[in-house]
Design a protein around this motif. Structure first.
Motif, PDB file in Angstrom:
ATOM      1  N   SER A 157      16.912  35.389  51.725  1.00 27.87           N
ATOM      2  CA  SER A 157      15.887  35.472  50.693  1.00 27.87           C
ATOM      3  C   SER A 157      16.142  34.511  49.549  1.00 27.87           C
ATOM      4  CB  SER A 157      15.790  36.902  50.162  1.00 27.87           C
ATOM      5  OG  SER A 157      17.014  37.309  49.589  1.00 27.87           O
ATOM      6  N   SER A 158      17.393  34.317  49.191  1.00 31.62           N
ATOM      7  CA  SER A 158      17.686  33.440  48.062  1.00 31.62           C
ATOM      8  C   SER A 158      17.249  32.010  48.359  1.00 31.62           C
ATOM      9  CB  SER A 158      19.175  33.478  47.729  1.00 31.62           C
ATOM     10  OG  SER A 158      19.935  33.059  48.853  1.00 31.62           O
ATOM     11  N   SER A 159      17.471  31.551  49.589  1.00 37.58           N
ATOM     12  CA  SER A 159      17.066  30.196  49.933  1.00 37.58           C
ATOM     13  C   SER A 159      15.557  30.083  50.085  1.00 37.58           C
ATOM     14  CB  SER A 159      17.750  29.759  51.225  1.00 37.58           C
ATOM     15  OG  SER A 159      17.430  30.642  52.283  1.00 37.58           O
ATOM     16  N   CYS A 160      14.921  31.156  50.532  1.00 35.04           N
ATOM     17  CA  CYS A 160      13.465  31.125  50.698  1.00 35.04           C
ATOM     18  C   CYS A 160      12.745  31.278  49.359  1.00 35.04           C
ATOM     19  CB  CYS A 160      13.024  32.211  51.669  1.00 35.04           C
ATOM     20  SG  CYS A 160      13.696  32.032  53.341  1.00 35.04           S
ATOM     21  N   ASN A 161      13.360  31.996  48.423  1.00 31.80           N
ATOM     22  CA  ASN A 161      12.732  32.223  47.116  1.00 31.80           C
ATOM     23  C   ASN A 161      12.648  30.965  46.272  1.00 31.80           C
ATOM     24  OD1 ASN A 161      12.043  34.919  47.333  1.00 31.80           O
ATOM     25  ND2 ASN A 161      14.069  35.614  46.683  1.00 31.80           N
ATOM     26  N   ILE A 162      13.229  29.883  46.764  1.00 32.07           N
ATOM     27  CA  ILE A 162      13.123  28.620  46.038  1.00 32.07           C
ATOM     28  C   ILE A 162      11.665  28.183  45.901  1.00 32.07           C
ATOM     29  CG2 ILE A 162      13.285  27.103  48.049  1.00 32.07           C
ATOM     30  CD1 ILE A 162      15.095  25.276  46.425  1.00 32.07           C
ATOM     31  N   LEU A 163      10.794  28.752  46.735  1.00 32.85           N
ATOM     32  CA  LEU A 163       9.368  28.426  46.664  1.00 32.85           C
ATOM     33  C   LEU A 163       8.741  28.920  45.369  1.00 32.85           C
ATOM     34  CD1 LEU A 163       8.229  29.121  50.349  1.00 32.85           C
ATOM     35  CD2 LEU A 163       8.624  26.921  49.248  1.00 32.85           C
ATOM     36  N   LYS A 164       9.444  29.797  44.640  1.00 29.25           N
ATOM     37  CA  LYS A 164       8.937  30.260  43.352  1.00 29.25           C
ATOM     38  C   LYS A 164       9.451  29.388  42.201  1.00 29.25           C
ATOM     39  CE  LYS A 164       8.596  35.142  44.692  1.00 29.25           C
ATOM     40  NZ  LYS A 164       9.056  36.517  44.373  1.00 29.25           N
ATOM     41  N   GLU A 165      10.314  28.447  42.521  1.00 29.12           N
ATOM     42  CA  GLU A 165      10.929  27.618  41.498  1.00 29.12           C
ATOM     43  C   GLU A 165      10.336  26.209  41.512  1.00 29.12           C
ATOM     44  OE1 GLU A 165      15.080  27.711  42.334  1.00 29.12           O
ATOM     45  OE2 GLU A 165      15.197  29.914  42.312  1.00 29.12           O
ATOM     46  N   SER A 166      10.687  25.444  40.489  1.00 29.09           N
ATOM     47  CA  SER A 166      10.218  24.067  40.382  1.00 29.09           C
ATOM     48  C   SER A 166      10.813  23.239  41.526  1.00 29.09           C
ATOM     49  CB  SER A 166      10.657  23.488  39.028  1.00 29.09           C
ATOM     50  OG  SER A 166      10.256  22.142  38.902  1.00 29.09           O
ATOM     51  N   PRO A 167      10.053  22.323  42.127  1.00 26.75           N
ATOM     52  CA  PRO A 167       8.690  21.903  41.741  1.00 26.75           C
ATOM     53  C   PRO A 167       7.579  22.721  42.384  1.00 26.75           C
ATOM     54  CG  PRO A 167       9.472  20.520  43.503  1.00 26.75           C
ATOM     55  CD  PRO A 167      10.601  21.471  43.202  1.00 26.75           C
ATOM     56  N   CYS A 206      16.257  35.612  59.287  1.00 31.11           N
ATOM     57  CA  CYS A 206      16.983  36.851  59.539  1.00 31.11           C
ATOM     58  C   CYS A 206      17.324  36.987  61.021  1.00 31.11           C
ATOM     59  CB  CYS A 206      16.131  38.032  59.093  1.00 31.11           C
ATOM     60  SG  CYS A 206      16.971  39.616  59.146  1.00 31.11           S
ATOM     61  N   LYS A 207      16.506  36.379  61.863  1.00 27.87           N
ATOM     62  CA  LYS A 207      16.694  36.505  63.305  1.00 27.87           C
ATOM     63  C   LYS A 207      17.293  35.256  63.929  1.00 27.87           C
ATOM     64  CE  LYS A 207      12.618  39.513  63.743  1.00 27.87           C
ATOM     65  NZ  LYS A 207      11.295  39.679  64.374  1.00 27.87           N
ATOM     66  N   TYR A 208      17.222  34.145  63.214  1.00 28.81           N
ATOM     67  CA  TYR A 208      17.600  32.862  63.812  1.00 28.81           C
ATOM     68  C   TYR A 208      18.384  32.059  62.794  1.00 28.81           C
ATOM     69  CZ  TYR A 208      16.922  28.863  66.973  1.00 28.81           C
ATOM     70  OH  TYR A 208      17.113  27.834  67.843  1.00 28.81           O
ATOM     71  N   PRO A 209      19.436  31.364  63.201  1.00 31.03           N
ATOM     72  CA  PRO A 209      20.238  30.591  62.240  1.00 31.03           C
ATOM     73  C   PRO A 209      19.458  29.423  61.655  1.00 31.03           C
ATOM     74  CG  PRO A 209      20.906  30.107  64.484  1.00 31.03           C
ATOM     75  CD  PRO A 209      19.964  31.268  64.573  1.00 31.03           C
ATOM     76  N   SER A 210      19.855  29.019  60.476  1.00 34.49           N
ATOM     77  CA  SER A 210      19.179  27.913  59.794  1.00 34.49           C
ATOM     78  C   SER A 210      19.689  26.591  60.341  1.00 34.49           C
ATOM     79  CB  SER A 210      19.410  27.989  58.279  1.00 34.49           C
ATOM     80  OG  SER A 210      18.723  26.946  57.629  1.00 34.49           O
ATOM     81  N   VAL A 211      19.220  26.258  61.536  1.00 37.80           N
ATOM     82  CA  VAL A 211      19.579  24.999  62.176  1.00 37.80           C
ATOM     83  C   VAL A 211      18.313  24.242  62.515  1.00 37.80           C
ATOM     84  CG1 VAL A 211      21.745  25.866  63.127  1.00 37.80           C
ATOM     85  CG2 VAL A 211      19.636  26.146  64.446  1.00 37.80           C
ATOM     86  N   ASP A 212      18.472  23.009  62.963  1.00 37.98           N
ATOM     87  CA  ASP A 212      17.340  22.167  63.356  1.00 37.98           C
ATOM     88  C   ASP A 212      16.327  22.000  62.230  1.00 37.98           C
ATOM     89  OD1 ASP A 212      18.531  22.086  65.879  1.00 37.98           O
ATOM     90  OD2 ASP A 212      17.414  23.832  66.573  1.00 37.98           O
ATOM     91  N   GLY A 213      16.805  22.034  60.970  1.00 39.19           N
ATOM     92  CA  GLY A 213      15.908  21.849  59.834  1.00 39.19           C
ATOM     93  C   GLY A 213      14.946  22.992  59.622  1.00 39.19           C
ATOM     94  N   LEU A 214      15.267  24.185  60.155  1.00 39.38           N
ATOM     95  CA  LEU A 214      14.327  25.301  60.128  1.00 39.38           C
ATOM     96  C   LEU A 214      13.949  25.704  58.704  1.00 39.38           C
ATOM     97  CD1 LEU A 214      12.776  27.324  61.841  1.00 39.38           C
ATOM     98  CD2 LEU A 214      14.770  28.805  61.814  1.00 39.38           C
ATOM     99  N   TRP A 215      14.933  25.803  57.817  1.00 44.28           N
ATOM    100  CA  TRP A 215      14.645  26.196  56.437  1.00 44.28           C
ATOM    101  C   TRP A 215      13.700  25.185  55.781  1.00 44.28           C
ATOM    102  CZ3 TRP A 215      17.054  23.855  51.857  1.00 44.28           C
ATOM    103  CH2 TRP A 215      16.698  24.491  50.666  1.00 44.28           C
ATOM    104  N   CYS A 216      13.978  23.911  56.030  1.00 43.46           N
ATOM    105  CA  CYS A 216      13.137  22.868  55.440  1.00 43.46           C
ATOM    106  C   CYS A 216      11.705  22.918  55.965  1.00 43.46           C
ATOM    107  CB  CYS A 216      13.723  21.486  55.717  1.00 43.46           C
ATOM    108  SG  CYS A 216      15.276  21.162  54.851  1.00 43.46           S
TER     109      CYS A 216
END
Length: 552
Positions: free
Chosen positions: A177-187, A209-219
């Motif tokens: 959640s902390s990495s995803c909540n960046i969408l509430k921050e600048s820019p 939560c179900k899959y690791p943050s690989v292959d640029g998934l978070w981005c």
């Protein structure tokens, strides 16, 4: 039974008397059973709120992780979180408890820390706290957690222990959640008024939560939101112009960059058996093994640097399925080693990436050997009337097959095979040829070890008359002549026809054959002089027996 006795021991003995009639919430394995007895399974690897009340400033949450199977989650730990003072107690496996980041030394006598009573015994660890006249008892034994409250559930309480069916709303996603909540921050915040980031945050949290943050998934989620807001142009597409096979997908390699990696279903059996290849294929006088290209990519192995014993023999990649095949055959052995273990002739090679001249290395190595073999057949008795002229036995060795044949003729040129109408008389000269097909004549020789005749079809029956012994004509019969024995993949011998005294019945001829790895003339029996001596050779251990029979 273990859970039952743990319950009795922990909550009927260790728990204060006032908690005896308390409501109980149980979490074990992937299962949650709330205070009212409702059940719900946890199906992902996330953190869930079990019991909380923001007005009272506390929360109990449970962490779920995988064990032997990737598709089933198990309770891994329980945390009690207080807002005032800001402190967290992590009840972990092995009877360990951490207060924030500090490991506690516990005993059965227990200790009070920030209003929380912490204790440990042989059954597990306990944490008890009273907040606003509500006492909460928390127990964890490494596999099962139980949460007790003395009074019925109050209206402001929340969590899976209150309502197990609310599982979709109680996921905390502390790891994502902390990495995803960046969408509430600048820019991104400048776009929040136009496009609600909540669906993107939820989708990001649920996926990570179900899959690791690989292959640029978070981005991917960040760029999707940015593109929807037209905040910026998208970067170059991930894996642009990288074409993978149906059993592959394009992802990030361990060594950096992108490559075609194996899909989980395709790779499952290979990973279970800890192999990178298909089974070795042995056909005629060739051997090959195929490596799985996407598994090599996952390991960071560059197939182009791999080679066989002969460094000039490299793998060939199929450009459609990305399989990499290494092979050798009779025209190019690629450094294949041929050896004899007593019962088999083995052709052995290896796929490798190493400098064999170095004594040590500080770089990753790759080594995988594979082999094909010839095996002597089990003893086979094939009896027939000599007027049928021949017998053929097929020998199977893995996928390497070869054929052994014995045929009788009436002339030294081996042009007139015995036919059903051919008459055989006593003292008539007979020529017998022993041939094989499917063997590499440059490497393997066939040696006739012995031949003998019996009056019955069993090779071990009596009486027995020897024609060839130790690869040489038996000196007791001057009519026997042996030609080409051990020189190639066929040989022959001749003798004068006979019958057993006192018998006018069938005569059975049996011959033992052996395969030999050619090393100079080591396969040729030394029949010079009076004593017959066998040259030192690399013959296989168990001979084949092939039989002929004829009727006088």
């Amino acid at each position: 039974l273990e859970l039952f006795f743990a319950f009795l021991t922990t909550f009927c003995v260790s728990t204060p008397a006032g908690a005896a009639g308390a409501d109980i919430c149980t979490v074990t394995g992937p299962a949650v059973i709330d205070f009212t007895g409702r059940f719900s399974p946890v199906t992902d690897l996330c953190v869930y709120s079990m019991l909380s009340d923001s007005s009272m400033g506390f929360e109990v949450f449970a962490t779920f992780r995988e064990r032997r199977r990737r598709d089933v989650s198990f309770l891994d730990g329980v945390t009690l979180k207080l807002q005032d003072p800001a402190v967290q107690f992590h009840l972990q496996q092995g009877g360990r408890v951490q207060m924030n980041d500090a490991q506690l030394n516990l005993s059965s006598s227990g200790q009070m820390l920030h209003g929380v009573w912490i204790s440990k015994d042989t059954t597990g660890v306990m944490a008890n706290v009273t907040i606003s006249n509500h006492t909460i008892y928390l127990f964890f034994d490494g596999s099962t957690a139980q949460i007790h409250i003395e009074k019925p559930v109050w209206s402001s309480a929340d969590g899976l222990c209150v309502n197990a069916s609310s599982i979709s709303t109680q996921r905390l996603n502390l790891y994502s959640s902390s990495s995803c909540n960046i969408l509430k921050e600048s820019p991104f915040s400048s776009c929040n008024a136009d496009i609600d980031p909540a669906p993107y945050i939820n989708a990001c949290s649920n996926t990570l939560c179900k899959y690791p943050s690989v292959d640029g998934l978070w981005c991917h989620f960040l760029w999707a939101y940015a593109r929807a807001c037209t905040l910026t142009t998208s970067p170059a597409a991930f894996c642009q112009d990288k074409v993978c096979s149906d059993h592959e997908f394009c992802g990030e390699k361990i060594s950096g960059g992108t490559g075609c990696l194996c899909r989980a279903v395709f790779a499952y059996d290979y990973k279970q058996s800890n192999t990178l290849s298909e089974p070795t294929v042995c056909r005629k006088n060739s051997g090959s093994v195929t490596l799985i290209g996407c598994l090599l990519e996952e390991r960071g192995v560059d197939y182009s640097v791999l080679h066989l014993n002969d460094r000039s023999c490299r793998g060939e990649m199929d450009q459609e399925n990305h399989m990499v095949t290494f092979s050798f055959d009779s025209s190019n052995s690629c450094g294949t080693e041929i050896m004899n273990n007593g019962s088999q002739i083995i052709y052995k090679n290896a796929i490798k990436y190493q400098n064999s001249s170095d004594i040590i290395t500080r770089q990753d190595q790759f080594y995988m050997d594979f082999s094909c073999l010839h095996t002597q057949p089990e003893t086979k008795i094939v009896a027939f009337n000599i007027k049928d002229s021949s017998v053929v036995v097929i020998v199977k060795s893995g996928e390497w097959n070869y054929t052994v044949a014995m045929k009788a003729y009436t002339d030294p040129g081996l042009t007139h095979a015995l036919e059903p109408t051919t008459g055989v008389v006593l003292n008539q000269k007979i020529w017998v040829e022993l041939t094989t097909t499917g063997l590499d004549a440059n490497v393997i020789a066939v040696e006739t070890d012995s031949c003998w005749a019996t009056s019955r079809d069993s090779p071990s029956s009596q009486p027995r008359y020897d024609l060839i012994k130790n690869g040489c004509a038996d000196p007791g019969d001057q009519t026997v002549q042996v030609e080409g024995n051990g020189e190639g993949t066929s040989n022959r011998f001749s003798f004068n026809m006979f019958q057993f005294t006192g018998s006018a019945g069938d005569v059975y001829l049996h011959c033992k054959l052996q395969l030999c790895v050619k090393q100079g003339n080591s396969c040729t029996p030394d029949c010079s002089g009076g004593a017959k001596r066998r040259r030192r050779s690399t013959r296989s251990g168990r001979p084949a027996v092939i039989s002929l029979a004829w009727t006088q």
